[in-house]
Design a protein around this motif. Structure first.
Motif, PDB file in Angstrom:
ATOM      1  N   ASP A  94      -3.600  44.662 109.265  1.00 30.35           N
ATOM      2  CA  ASP A  94      -4.460  45.054 108.146  1.00 30.35           C
ATOM      3  C   ASP A  94      -4.426  46.544 107.836  1.00 30.35           C
ATOM      4  O   ASP A  94      -4.739  46.962 106.737  1.00 30.35           O
ATOM      5  CB  ASP A  94      -5.916  44.639 108.418  1.00 30.35           C
ATOM      6  CG  ASP A  94      -6.114  43.172 108.104  1.00 30.35           C
ATOM      7  OD1 ASP A  94      -5.234  42.594 107.433  1.00 30.35           O
ATOM      8  OD2 ASP A  94      -7.122  42.613 108.547  1.00 30.35           O
TER       9      ASP A  94
ATOM     10  N   GLU B  70       9.771  58.143  93.081  1.00 26.40           N
ATOM     11  CA  GLU B  70       9.522  57.173  94.157  1.00 26.40           C
ATOM     12  C   GLU B  70      10.846  56.570  94.597  1.00 26.40           C
ATOM     13  O   GLU B  70      11.593  56.056  93.773  1.00 26.40           O
ATOM     14  CB  GLU B  70       8.554  56.085  93.653  1.00 26.40           C
ATOM     15  CG  GLU B  70       8.457  54.851  94.525  1.00 26.40           C
ATOM     16  CD  GLU B  70       8.076  55.138  95.975  1.00 26.40           C
ATOM     17  OE1 GLU B  70       7.114  55.894  96.222  1.00 26.40           O
ATOM     18  OE2 GLU B  70       8.782  54.606  96.879  1.00 26.40           O
TER      19      GLU B  70
ATOM     20  N   PHE C 292      -7.229  56.140 103.219  1.00 26.03           N
ATOM     21  CA  PHE C 292      -7.097  56.338 101.773  1.00 26.03           C
ATOM     22  C   PHE C 292      -7.962  57.512 101.320  1.00 26.03           C
ATOM     23  O   PHE C 292      -7.553  58.278 100.453  1.00 26.03           O
ATOM     24  CB  PHE C 292      -7.484  55.072 101.000  1.00 26.03           C
ATOM     25  CG  PHE C 292      -6.354  54.078 100.896  1.00 26.03           C
ATOM     26  CD1 PHE C 292      -5.062  54.510 100.607  1.00 26.03           C
ATOM     27  CD2 PHE C 292      -6.578  52.724 101.074  1.00 26.03           C
ATOM     28  CE1 PHE C 292      -4.008  53.602 100.516  1.00 26.03           C
ATOM     29  CE2 PHE C 292      -5.530  51.814 100.979  1.00 26.03           C
ATOM     30  CZ  PHE C 292      -4.254  52.249 100.695  1.00 26.03           C
TER      31      PHE C 292
ATOM     32  N   ALA D 264      -0.527  56.428  97.307  1.00 24.52           N
ATOM     33  CA  ALA D 264      -1.901  56.765  96.944  1.00 24.52           C
ATOM     34  C   ALA D 264      -2.064  58.268  96.683  1.00 24.52           C
ATOM     35  O   ALA D 264      -2.596  58.678  95.632  1.00 24.52           O
ATOM     36  CB  ALA D 264      -2.838  56.323  98.071  1.00 24.52           C
ATOM     37  N   ALA D 265      -1.563  59.083  97.608  1.00 22.00           N
ATOM     38  CA  ALA D 265      -1.757  60.537  97.473  1.00 22.00           C
ATOM     39  C   ALA D 265      -0.967  61.076  96.292  1.00 22.00           C
ATOM     40  O   ALA D 265      -1.470  61.905  95.522  1.00 22.00           O
ATOM     41  CB  ALA D 265      -1.336  61.234  98.766  1.00 22.00           C
TER      42      ALA D 265
ATOM     43  N   VAL E  28      14.045  61.491  96.946  1.00 27.91           N
ATOM     44  CA  VAL E  28      14.409  62.909  97.073  1.00 27.91           C
ATOM     45  C   VAL E  28      15.162  63.036  98.386  1.00 27.91           C
ATOM     46  O   VAL E  28      14.623  62.727  99.454  1.00 27.91           O
ATOM     47  CB  VAL E  28      13.149  63.795  97.087  1.00 27.91           C
ATOM     48  CG1 VAL E  28      13.535  65.253  97.304  1.00 27.91           C
ATOM     49  CG2 VAL E  28      12.362  63.612  95.805  1.00 27.91           C
TER      50      VAL E  28
ATOM     51  N   GLU F 159      -0.637  61.090 104.054  1.00 24.69           N
ATOM     52  CA  GLU F 159      -0.365  60.807 105.466  1.00 24.69           C
ATOM     53  C   GLU F 159       0.776  61.623 106.057  1.00 24.69           C
ATOM     54  O   GLU F 159       0.948  61.659 107.280  1.00 24.69           O
ATOM     55  CB  GLU F 159      -0.064  59.308 105.583  1.00 24.69           C
ATOM     56  CG  GLU F 159      -0.474  58.721 106.917  1.00 24.69           C
ATOM     57  CD  GLU F 159      -0.077  57.257 107.024  1.00 24.69           C
ATOM     58  OE1 GLU F 159      -0.448  56.476 106.118  1.00 24.69           O
ATOM     59  OE2 GLU F 159       0.604  56.907 107.988  1.00 24.69           O
TER      60      GLU F 159
ATOM     61  N   GLY G  90      -5.695  46.638 103.431  1.00 22.85           N
ATOM     62  CA  GLY G  90      -6.939  45.892 103.648  1.00 22.85           C
ATOM     63  C   GLY G  90      -6.749  44.385 103.474  1.00 22.85           C
ATOM     64  O   GLY G  90      -7.593  43.722 102.890  1.00 22.85           O
TER      65      GLY G  90
ATOM     66  N   ASN H 175      -9.073  48.494 101.066  1.00 22.61           N
ATOM     67  CA  ASN H 175     -10.300  49.155 101.518  1.00 22.61           C
ATOM     68  C   ASN H 175     -10.206  50.619 101.045  1.00 22.61           C
ATOM     69  O   ASN H 175      -9.712  51.489 101.737  1.00 22.61           O
ATOM     70  CB  ASN H 175     -10.360  49.046 103.049  1.00 22.61           C
ATOM     71  CG  ASN H 175     -11.546  49.703 103.680  1.00 22.61           C
ATOM     72  OD1 ASN H 175     -11.573  49.873 104.901  1.00 22.61           O
ATOM     73  ND2 ASN H 175     -12.533  50.090 102.890  1.00 22.61           N
TER      74      ASN H 175
HETATM   75  C1  LIG Z   1      -0.618  47.290 106.227  1.00 30.01           C
HETATM   76  C2  LIG Z   1      -1.435  48.512 105.940  1.00 30.01           C
HETATM   77  C3  LIG Z   1      -2.720  48.366 105.420  1.00 30.01           C
HETATM   78  C4  LIG Z   1      -3.503  49.505 105.170  1.00 30.01           C
HETATM   79  N1  LIG Z   1      -4.769  49.328 104.685  1.00 30.01           N
HETATM   80  C5  LIG Z   1      -5.555  50.411 104.476  1.00 30.01           C
HETATM   81  C6  LIG Z   1      -6.852  50.266 103.944  1.00 30.01           C
HETATM   82  O1  LIG Z   1      -7.283  49.159 103.574  1.00 30.01           O
HETATM   83  N2  LIG Z   1      -7.629  51.397 103.804  1.00 30.01           N
HETATM   84  C7  LIG Z   1      -7.159  52.638 104.148  1.00 30.01           C
HETATM   85  O2  LIG Z   1      -7.893  53.618 104.005  1.00 30.01           O
HETATM   86  N3  LIG Z   1      -5.900  52.813 104.603  1.00 30.01           N
HETATM   87  C8  LIG Z   1      -5.100  51.727 104.765  1.00 30.01           C
HETATM   88  N4  LIG Z   1      -3.821  51.909 105.230  1.00 30.01           N
HETATM   89  C9  LIG Z   1      -3.325  53.271 105.404  1.00 30.01           C
HETATM   90  C10 LIG Z   1      -2.933  53.799 104.006  1.00 30.01           C
HETATM   91  O3  LIG Z   1      -2.153  52.807 103.362  1.00 30.01           O
HETATM   92  C11 LIG Z   1      -2.151  55.088 104.101  1.00 30.01           C
HETATM   93  O4  LIG Z   1      -2.853  56.024 104.869  1.00 30.01           O
HETATM   94  C12 LIG Z   1      -1.911  55.644 102.684  1.00 30.01           C
HETATM   95  O5  LIG Z   1      -1.145  54.713 101.955  1.00 30.01           O
HETATM   96  C13 LIG Z   1      -1.226  56.981 102.716  1.00 30.01           C
HETATM   97  O6  LIG Z   1      -0.918  57.337 101.389  1.00 30.01           O
HETATM   98  P1  LIG Z   1       0.326  58.284 101.076  1.00 30.01           P
HETATM   99  O7  LIG Z   1       0.402  58.346  99.594  1.00 30.01           O
HETATM  100  O8  LIG Z   1       0.240  59.503 101.869  1.00 30.01           O
HETATM  101  O9  LIG Z   1       1.586  57.493 101.654  1.00 30.01           O
HETATM  102  P2  LIG Z   1       2.235  56.117 101.202  1.00 30.01           P
HETATM  103  O10 LIG Z   1       1.217  55.207 100.626  1.00 30.01           O
HETATM  104  O11 LIG Z   1       3.025  55.663 102.371  1.00 30.01           O
HETATM  105  O12 LIG Z   1       3.208  56.530 100.001  1.00 30.01           O
HETATM  106  C14 LIG Z   1       4.339  57.332 100.212  1.00 30.01           C
HETATM  107  C15 LIG Z   1       5.395  56.943  99.197  1.00 30.01           C
HETATM  108  O13 LIG Z   1       6.437  57.889  99.263  1.00 30.01           O
HETATM  109  C16 LIG Z   1       7.662  57.205  99.104  1.00 30.01           C
HETATM  110  N5  LIG Z   1       8.714  58.069  99.667  1.00 30.01           N
HETATM  111  C17 LIG Z   1       8.981  58.337 100.969  1.00 30.01           C
HETATM  112  N6  LIG Z   1       9.986  59.199 101.080  1.00 30.01           N
HETATM  113  C18 LIG Z   1      10.367  59.503  99.826  1.00 30.01           C
HETATM  114  C19 LIG Z   1      11.375  60.346  99.286  1.00 30.01           C
HETATM  115  N7  LIG Z   1      12.185  61.063 100.079  1.00 30.01           N
HETATM  116  N8  LIG Z   1      11.502  60.446  97.948  1.00 30.01           N
HETATM  117  C20 LIG Z   1      10.689  59.735  97.110  1.00 30.01           C
HETATM  118  N9  LIG Z   1       9.739  58.901  97.577  1.00 30.01           N
HETATM  119  C21 LIG Z   1       9.565  58.802  98.917  1.00 30.01           C
HETATM  120  C22 LIG Z   1       7.441  55.909  99.861  1.00 30.01           C
HETATM  121  O14 LIG Z   1       8.375  54.916  99.447  1.00 30.01           O
HETATM  122  C23 LIG Z   1       6.007  55.579  99.464  1.00 30.01           C
HETATM  123  O15 LIG Z   1       5.947  54.814  98.285  1.00 30.01           O
HETATM  124  C24 LIG Z   1      -3.010  50.793 105.453  1.00 30.01           C
HETATM  125  C25 LIG Z   1      -1.703  50.931 105.953  1.00 30.01           C
HETATM  126  C26 LIG Z   1      -0.926  49.816 106.179  1.00 30.01           C
HETATM  127  C27 LIG Z   1       0.462  49.999 106.701  1.00 30.01           C
END
Ligand SMILES: Cc1cc2nc3c(=O)[nH]c(=O)nc-3n(C[C@H](O)[C@H](O)[C@H](O)COP(=O)(O)OP(=O)(O)OC[C@H]3O[C@@H](n4cnc5c(N)ncnc54)[C@H](O)[C@@H]3O)c2cc1C
Length: 407
Positions: free
Chosen positions: A346, A33, A390, A11-12, A135, A377, A46, A51
């Protein structure tokens, strides 16, 4: 032309990439990725509905939903908060709806809608997207920029790097930030449910109550809200909130601690005693187990009566002072022993990550390593359940994206 790379296609990472590429059309923006799928957490989020955010449209009020990150997020939320998320998706054809508890979902009730929207926007902004491309190592070059060693053995160079690799529960996830001089707050889980072995509670699996107050004696943890009995103990929004605020403390207790429940937080002991007296007077011949105090579900009431040592055949007229005292105590302070935790399927997140003092929240740039940015995160930021996690990813991604674009 500046070359910008984003490690992590979640997401981020996507929000940052799209924001950056839209603000600086001349820049080359690439997402790397490591897995075979972009946005895999969005997909399962969600319960498959995603969500996306929470209908809380005041920056300051939004911040109090973050056990870690409250202060740091205030100025970012003043620039991009939940209403901006709603407008962002709406302007790209995705309408969000609000549920009774404030959680916001796409009207399709399908997380795929959000994924499709982000992929479409990234393609339209000419973001390069590479899968199966982790990476593995990063070196800062003396002449500026970064050299990245990728999982397929390739070496690539970029001017600007955003780490958006997600929660750093696995030690490896925080290692990239660590290798560039950052310190990490140790990762522990947040948003979990409680294991409780008390047989009568397990017999209530599926029973929910709208408002209970749960607290951990000795720890300053107290929350009020909906509670759900499960086959393994207790869950529901109030337990998830308590687990978030207490993530570190409860980890320190190895998830073994006493838990108090007030099943009727809207009444105090005196009001309950007065209600008992009125029952003694108005329905003396009725069995206590069969005449629950509203709004308690009858199955729960029955178990609380029995747990107070009152037999099934006791009538209101026969309720002794001592038994009444026991029942009031059960109602306002049932004590359970928590013996462990389960992840909530969830939504769960990591408490801990890159220290916030080492990041400039005006830009999300590292204060230690210029040209390095953070979002999502991976930072020591996590919210309670309800769309706040999110929202932190969208906000920090957006700010990093703007800053990397020089906007
Ligand atoms: C089951 C579940 C349900 C959730 N539901 C909700 C919800 O409904 N609403 C909400 O607000 N939050 C929800 N969350 C929390 C939310 O998903 C996370 O806070 C959010 O996805 C964080 O986004 P991010 O981009 O920081 O990390 P992530 O979504 O974890 O994305 C990080 C990405 O980086 C990749 N990556 C990692 N290391 C490397 C590397 N070295 N090189 C290249 N790529 C790499 C990973 O494979 C991943 O695709 C949920 C979490 C879970 C586990």
């Amino acid at each position: 032309m500046s070359r910008i790379v984003i490690a992590g296609g979640g997401a981020a990472g996507f929000f940052a990439a799209i924001t950056c590429a839209e603000a600086a059309p001349d820049a080359e923006v690439t997402i790397l990725e490591k897995s075979a799928q972009f946005l895999s957490k969005v997909k399962i989020s969600g319960g498959g509905r995603c969500n996306v955010t929470h209908a809380c449209f005041d920056a300051r009020e939004l911040t109090v939903r973050y056990p870690r990150g409250e202060r740091a997020l205030l100025s970012p939320f003043k620039r991009f908060q939940a209403s901006d998320t709603v407008a962002w998706f709406e302007s790209r054809g995705v309408k969000l709806k609000t549920e009774g508890d404030g959680r916001m979902f796409p009207i399709s009730d399908a997380s795929q809608t959000i994924i499709d929207c982000l992929l479409r926007a990234a393609r339209a902004a000419k973001v390069k997207m590479r899968l199966n491309c982790g990476v593995e190592r990063i070196a800062k070059r003396a002449s500026g920029g970064f050299e990245l060693a990728l999982s397929d053995g390739e070496k690539v160079f970029y001017d600007c790097l955003l780490l958006a690799t997600g929660g750093c529960r696995a030690a490896a996830a925080g290692q990239l930030a660590g290798s560039l001089g950052h310190k990490l707050e140790p990762p522990v889980p947040s948003l979990f449910t409680f294991h409780i072995a008390t047989p009568w509670l397990r017999g209530l699996a599926g029973v929910s109550i709208e408002s209970a107050e749960v607290s951990v004696p000795g720890a300053k943890l107290r929350e009020r809200g909906a509670l759900l009995a499960t086959h393994w103990g207790l869950s529901g929004p109030v337990i998830l909130r308590l687990s978030a605020w207490g993530a570190r403390e409860l980890h320190g207790l190895d998830y073994k601690f006493p838990l108090h429940i007030n099943w009727l937080p809207q009444l105090d002991a005196e009001k309950i005693a007065a209600e008992f007296q009125s029952r003694r007077d108005s329905q003396p011949a009725k069995l206590i187990v069969n005449t629950p105090l509203a709004p308690l579900p009858s199955r729960l009431w029955e178990q609380l009566v029995l747990a107070a040592g009152i037999s099934r055949d006791t009538r209101w007229a026969a309720l002794s002072r001592a038994a009444q005292h026991q029942l009031v105590q059960q109602l306002i302070r049932t004590e359970f022993q928590v013996t462990g935790k389960s992840l909530n399927k969830d939504e769960f997140v990591t408490c801990g990550g890159v220290r916030l003092g080492e990041v400039d929240f005006k830009t999300m740039e590292s204060r230690i390593c210029p040209g390095l940015y953070f979002a999502g995160e991976l930072l020591d930021i996590d919210g309670i359940t309800g769309g706040f996690n999110f929202q932190a990813a969208w906000t920090t991604g957006w700010i990093a994206g703007r800053a990397m674009a020089g906007a």
